[in-house]
Design an enzyme around this catalytic site. Sequence first.
Site, PDB file in Angstrom:
ATOM      1  N   GLY A 125       0.854  -1.361   0.183  1.00  0.00           N
ATOM      2  CA  GLY A 125       0.001   0.014   0.127  1.00  0.00           C
ATOM      3  C   GLY A 125       0.748   1.312   0.101  1.00  0.00           C
ATOM      4  O   GLY A 125       1.848   1.351   0.583  1.00  0.00           O
ATOM      5  N   LEU A 144      -1.335   7.296   2.553  1.00  0.00           N
ATOM      6  CA  LEU A 144      -0.447   8.190   3.660  1.00  0.00           C
ATOM      7  C   LEU A 144       0.377   7.291   4.491  1.00  0.00           C
ATOM      8  O   LEU A 144       1.782   7.540   4.538  1.00  0.00           O
ATOM      9  CB  LEU A 144      -1.433   8.824   4.493  1.00  0.00           C
ATOM     10  CG  LEU A 144      -2.058  10.070   3.761  1.00  0.00           C
ATOM     11  CD1 LEU A 144      -2.925  10.801   4.595  1.00  0.00           C
ATOM     12  CD2 LEU A 144      -0.806  10.965   3.138  1.00  0.00           C
ATOM     13  N   ALA A 145      -0.147   6.216   4.962  1.00  0.00           N
ATOM     14  CA  ALA A 145       0.498   5.540   5.944  1.00  0.00           C
ATOM     15  C   ALA A 145       1.725   4.589   5.113  1.00  0.00           C
ATOM     16  O   ALA A 145       2.716   4.623   5.619  1.00  0.00           O
ATOM     17  CB  ALA A 145      -0.410   4.649   6.811  1.00  0.00           C
ATOM     18  N   GLY A 146       1.385   3.783   4.014  1.00  0.00           N
ATOM     19  CA  GLY A 146       2.170   3.178   3.317  1.00  0.00           C
ATOM     20  C   GLY A 146       3.396   3.969   2.746  1.00  0.00           C
ATOM     21  O   GLY A 146       4.626   3.495   2.968  1.00  0.00           O
ATOM     22  N   HIS A 190     -20.289   8.512   6.584  1.00  0.00           N
ATOM     23  CA  HIS A 190     -20.374  10.070   6.686  1.00  0.00           C
ATOM     24  C   HIS A 190     -21.321  10.852   6.199  1.00  0.00           C
ATOM     25  O   HIS A 190     -22.292  10.471   5.433  1.00  0.00           O
ATOM     26  CB  HIS A 190     -19.074  10.432   5.518  1.00  0.00           C
ATOM     27  CG  HIS A 190     -18.593  11.547   5.716  1.00  0.00           C
ATOM     28  ND1 HIS A 190     -19.247  12.564   5.148  1.00  0.00           N
ATOM     29  CD2 HIS A 190     -17.090  11.978   6.009  1.00  0.00           C
ATOM     30  CE1 HIS A 190     -18.461  13.921   5.450  1.00  0.00           C
ATOM     31  NE2 HIS A 190     -17.173  13.554   5.805  1.00  0.00           N
ATOM     32  N   SER A 233     -16.601  17.212   1.449  1.00  0.00           N
ATOM     33  CA  SER A 233     -16.012  17.607   2.885  1.00  0.00           C
ATOM     34  C   SER A 233     -17.159  17.985   3.873  1.00  0.00           C
ATOM     35  O   SER A 233     -17.855  18.800   3.726  1.00  0.00           O
ATOM     36  CB  SER A 233     -15.056  18.553   2.901  1.00  0.00           C
ATOM     37  OG  SER A 233     -14.543  18.905   3.972  1.00  0.00           O
ATOM     38  N   ARG A 286     -19.815  12.919  13.269  1.00  0.00           N
ATOM     39  CA  ARG A 286     -20.393  12.291  11.958  1.00  0.00           C
ATOM     40  C   ARG A 286     -21.468  11.399  12.177  1.00  0.00           C
ATOM     41  O   ARG A 286     -22.416  11.182  11.481  1.00  0.00           O
ATOM     42  CB  ARG A 286     -19.252  11.674  11.364  1.00  0.00           C
ATOM     43  CG  ARG A 286     -18.163  12.623  10.628  1.00  0.00           C
ATOM     44  CD  ARG A 286     -17.039  11.759  10.148  1.00  0.00           C
ATOM     45  NE  ARG A 286     -16.276  12.943   9.863  1.00  0.00           N
ATOM     46  CZ  ARG A 286     -15.033  12.442   8.816  1.00  0.00           C
ATOM     47  NH1 ARG A 286     -14.534  11.273   8.735  1.00  0.00           N
ATOM     48  NH2 ARG A 286     -14.328  13.683   8.153  1.00  0.00           N
ATOM     49  N   HIS A 317     -17.950   5.515   4.512  1.00  0.00           N
ATOM     50  CA  HIS A 317     -16.816   6.011   4.466  1.00  0.00           C
ATOM     51  C   HIS A 317     -15.499   5.599   4.903  1.00  0.00           C
ATOM     52  O   HIS A 317     -14.498   5.714   4.221  1.00  0.00           O
ATOM     53  CB  HIS A 317     -17.135   7.630   4.882  1.00  0.00           C
ATOM     54  CG  HIS A 317     -15.882   8.621   4.803  1.00  0.00           C
ATOM     55  ND1 HIS A 317     -15.394   8.870   3.696  1.00  0.00           N
ATOM     56  CD2 HIS A 317     -15.559   9.311   6.075  1.00  0.00           C
ATOM     57  CE1 HIS A 317     -14.430   9.714   4.185  1.00  0.00           C
ATOM     58  NE2 HIS A 317     -14.522  10.078   5.272  1.00  0.00           N
ATOM     59  N   GLU A 374      -5.462   3.085   8.265  1.00  0.00           N
ATOM     60  CA  GLU A 374      -6.958   2.702   8.315  1.00  0.00           C
ATOM     61  C   GLU A 374      -7.028   1.277   8.494  1.00  0.00           C
ATOM     62  O   GLU A 374      -8.038   0.470   8.818  1.00  0.00           O
ATOM     63  CB  GLU A 374      -7.879   3.073   7.075  1.00  0.00           C
ATOM     64  CG  GLU A 374      -9.357   2.964   7.038  1.00  0.00           C
ATOM     65  CD  GLU A 374     -10.003   3.531   5.776  1.00  0.00           C
ATOM     66  OE1 GLU A 374      -9.417   3.919   5.015  1.00  0.00           O
ATOM     67  OE2 GLU A 374     -11.184   3.220   6.031  1.00  0.00           O
TER      68      GLU A 374
END
Lengths: 250, 220, 638
Positions: free
Chosen positions: C40, C43-45, C266, C284, C330, C401, C425
């Site tokens: 992946g 962002l994390a990967g 969401h 958003s 949310r 979401h 996630e």
Amino acid sequence: MSKKINLTLKVWRQKNCKTPGAFETYQAREIDTAMSFLEMLDFVNEMLTHEGRDPITFDHDCREGICGSCGAVVNGQPHGPLRGTTLCQLHMRHFKDGQTLVVEPWRAKAFPINKDLSVERSSFDRVMVAGGFISVKTGQAPEAHAIPVPKEAADNAMDAAQCIGCGACVAACPNGSAMLFVGSKVSHLNLLAQGAPEKKTRVLHMVHQMDHEGFGNCSNSYECEAACPKQISVSHIAFMNKEYRQASIP
Amino acid sequence: MFSNSSIFKKQVVAFTGLLLIFFIFTHLGGNLFIYAGPGVFNSYAHKLHSVGPLLLLPRTLLFIIFVIHITFTCLVVIENIKARGGHKRYSMQKSVGNRSMAESIMPYSGLYIFVFVIFHIIDFAFANQHGVRSFLHGRSYGLYGIVFNSFKDPVYDLLYIFFICFLGLHLCHGVQSLVQTSGFRPKWASVIKMISDYFALLMILGFSSIPIYVYILSRP
Amino acid sequence: MTLDSKIPSGLLQDKWTSHKFNNKLVNPSNRRKYKIIVVGTGLAGASSAASLAEMGYQVESFCFQDSARRAHSIAAQGGINAAKNYPNDGDSVRRLFYDTIKGGDFRSREANVYRLAEVSNNIIDQCVAQGVPFAREYSGYLDNRSFGGAQVSRTFYARGQTGQQLLLGAYQALMKEVAKNNVFLHPRTEMLDLVVIDGIARGIVVRNLLSGKIESYSADAVVLATGGYGNVFYLSTNAKGCNVTATWRAHKKGAFFANPCYTQIHPTCIPLHGNYQSKLTLMSESLRNDGRVWVPKKIKDTRLPNEIPLQERDYFLERKYPAFGNLVPRDIASRNAKEQCDTHHGVGDTGMAVYLDLKESIAQLGKQVIKDRYGNLLDMYAKITGEDPYQTPMMIYPAAHYTMGGLWVDYNLMSNLPGLFVIGEANFSDHGANRLGASALMQGLADGYFVLPYTMANYLAGVKPAGEEIIHRSEFKDAEIQVSDKIKRLLSVKGKTTVDEFHRELGHLLWNKCGMARNEKGLKEALNKIPEIRERFWKDVCVLGSNDDFNQALERAGRVADFLEFSELLCFDALHRQESCGGHFREEFQTPEGEALRRDDLFSYVAAWQFNSLGQSPTLHKEELKFEETHLAQRNYK
């Protein structure tokens, strides 16, 4: 309110980059005008699958105009006729009942065709590898407010940074040039104080790689700007030209 | 490593283009002496020639600039054809909206200018200044006479004006293009585009006025 | 087996610092000998791959997209939280921690969340240094805004494309390491199995999506950063390619899956408009800062929104939650929208939408200000719906979401399988039962830049480099054969129903039975129905073409097959959790006002499920949640 339309699709079908391709014609019936272009292709693919025919391969992912995966030339125009819109955000209400749509992949030497409408854009990644970054390691960063950035520069950088890397600029350019893609990245990083230390090598290396990948030269037709789904301005190309000129004079 | 890059080549084309624009501008200035009559015009031509071997230097320079301009353009065009990926690229080729006619015919207008310039040099610069072509009413009028005699012919005039129009088209894209390529003040883009168009128009009007003037003058 | 969360002892605010000090380290000259697989490139990967490569490890990075830059983190719009307290409005690490714990309905680990809040500030520093063009004020300093559920302005943003800019920052950091040959990229490569040798994660089996070639890669540690499973609902705001395959197949190899029932719906998405729809588009929720949510008071009111006078409008969020108004978390906003539609106050063609009205903000601040803030969102809305949001109120409806659940990890982000790390996630760790707005980006980058690089070193320092020979172990070959067999099976069914038709059927079932509101009857129905769909899938799915080719239907078929297995666990977990909390709302457990009723005495634990076999119930492992610093309170946003 949505309505139904019928369309004739002429879609480019090609097994891979080694075998030649050709157009095939499909009738897309009862297309809801609230569908996006890709949903229309999904719909046609479902139909083809039920008929036992190979569905059309096309790249797509986020379907909200930001990932940059999708794209095809529709009636001679990358991402279709609507300005500032990716193919996934182009809705069928912009087409007329009975219209014929010619759907082709991006065509450029640096974008070989994978299959049907999917092209290989790893040349873009290699241009980025050449210098499209700021060499800060994790942990090295100073406090975020240590270097204020004038709002104007930050806004300009953001304008350039919006590029989604879809390749429509190359597809639209009569010379298959990637100057808008490279220019916007050079602009984004060179405009910021944080990117200044590497600004010379960045532009030199990225341009060198861009040429190496076989992208063409800019002849200032500005078709890229018109095709860009994020409407990135060609002034970023001018900026890159300036950066390049300044960097290449020792 | 970088001297062979696309941007370098284009900046060379832009820079040599700029020098050629200066040349065209002064050339037009010189030509306009024709309105002052044969005396002034010929003495201008004569003065130019009287520097003798010294003229060789700017001429050689001009020639080199011209050759560089063409060579680098050819290199760029060849690369562009390769990069395009196929001769007939899209089955339905359509402008997305920004492409101008002047831009799309740049290599062709350039080629046409090239051919015409050679003809032009042979026709005027290398012509015998006191040969048959310089005779008006039985006596030699030097270069003035040659120009006058050439422009008397309406077919010649039309060809010449046609050429000038191509030159104008070449310039109207070329001027703004060289500003973009050299990376000069991106914010002035629209102003530069306007200057570019007006400059081209001025050149067309300036150069074309001469054959028209001569043609009208030569009418009985 | 008991789950050891490995939470360090000591005061909450000192845990991470002392843990970092107590961690073992790998000598810089030895780091090159260790190979790490990162699956992946979101962002994390991307951030972890780049950071690990910078430290000197060999990194192999995999993604199914054609480029690492296309991971779905790119679509996050609103912003990223950090406790910088630049606006001087009372924010602090502790407040961000508390808000996140409370927002997560007290179903997350205190220690993890505190660490998240602690490193949040470093993320902003790092991103700014990378050239992320965050919004700035005229002074040249960073601008902040308030975001769903927060009473302080702690959200940093880059127009409406914060996710894109942060991802490009991480992607560029990754490219920088690719340039140095520290990272080797494998785009268009999908992970199809985890290889576990003697209980330790040792590698993965992948399929090259262009050639169909099945290959194995070995490593000293495997990092899964493969995102969430929101696409189990078919229609969600996730990208079409998002899937559960990597985490599900790791789960089948022994990794525990925690809290799958925590799914976030969401509240502000563009409503559904037809059966052919392929995805839902999120707007958003920052729009809720300037927009007012309302429905007509009259049932089934068909008048145009602008024809409905003020006194006949019900601003239901402002009415029910005066303190937070339109900015309630949310889950509350979503459930209230559903309630309005269920009671026939909904608007639009389908009656499944509520209005989000910017009119008053436009009148107050001027069109230009609204355009500057939300221009691209509003353009997107206009493009999709063909309506002008500056003129008529927008229509919104909730959509699946984000998924808070994921593979179980300890404080070190390592799963119960040694060597298998799960970040972003894909893990369950930081958001509890509900995630606050602008916290997903924060968590992904926190894990990747500032947590995993430390905890990874601690793990690797205790193991010997595996070396290249390990790839010849039979476990790799066996996994490859399993993967190939599954693909052959998919291709050999040659049925009549397309993959998407099955996916749609499954999604519809889950949305109705295990969506915003769940009950025992519905969940049991779903649990009966899912195996039936799955059986039909394997008898009647139609996948054309072959394996040795670019075959998108085959890719999807594999993913849907996994969703058909995973969804059972999702419903099972939802059925087992007899309480309501955050994104998990059980109709049987609500307060008289219709709010989520938590049962802290019974369910204050993480439910980590162990896979047994298909058709057999999974085994539950409980990790008790201890709250030492925060007072367990019923959430109250009134």
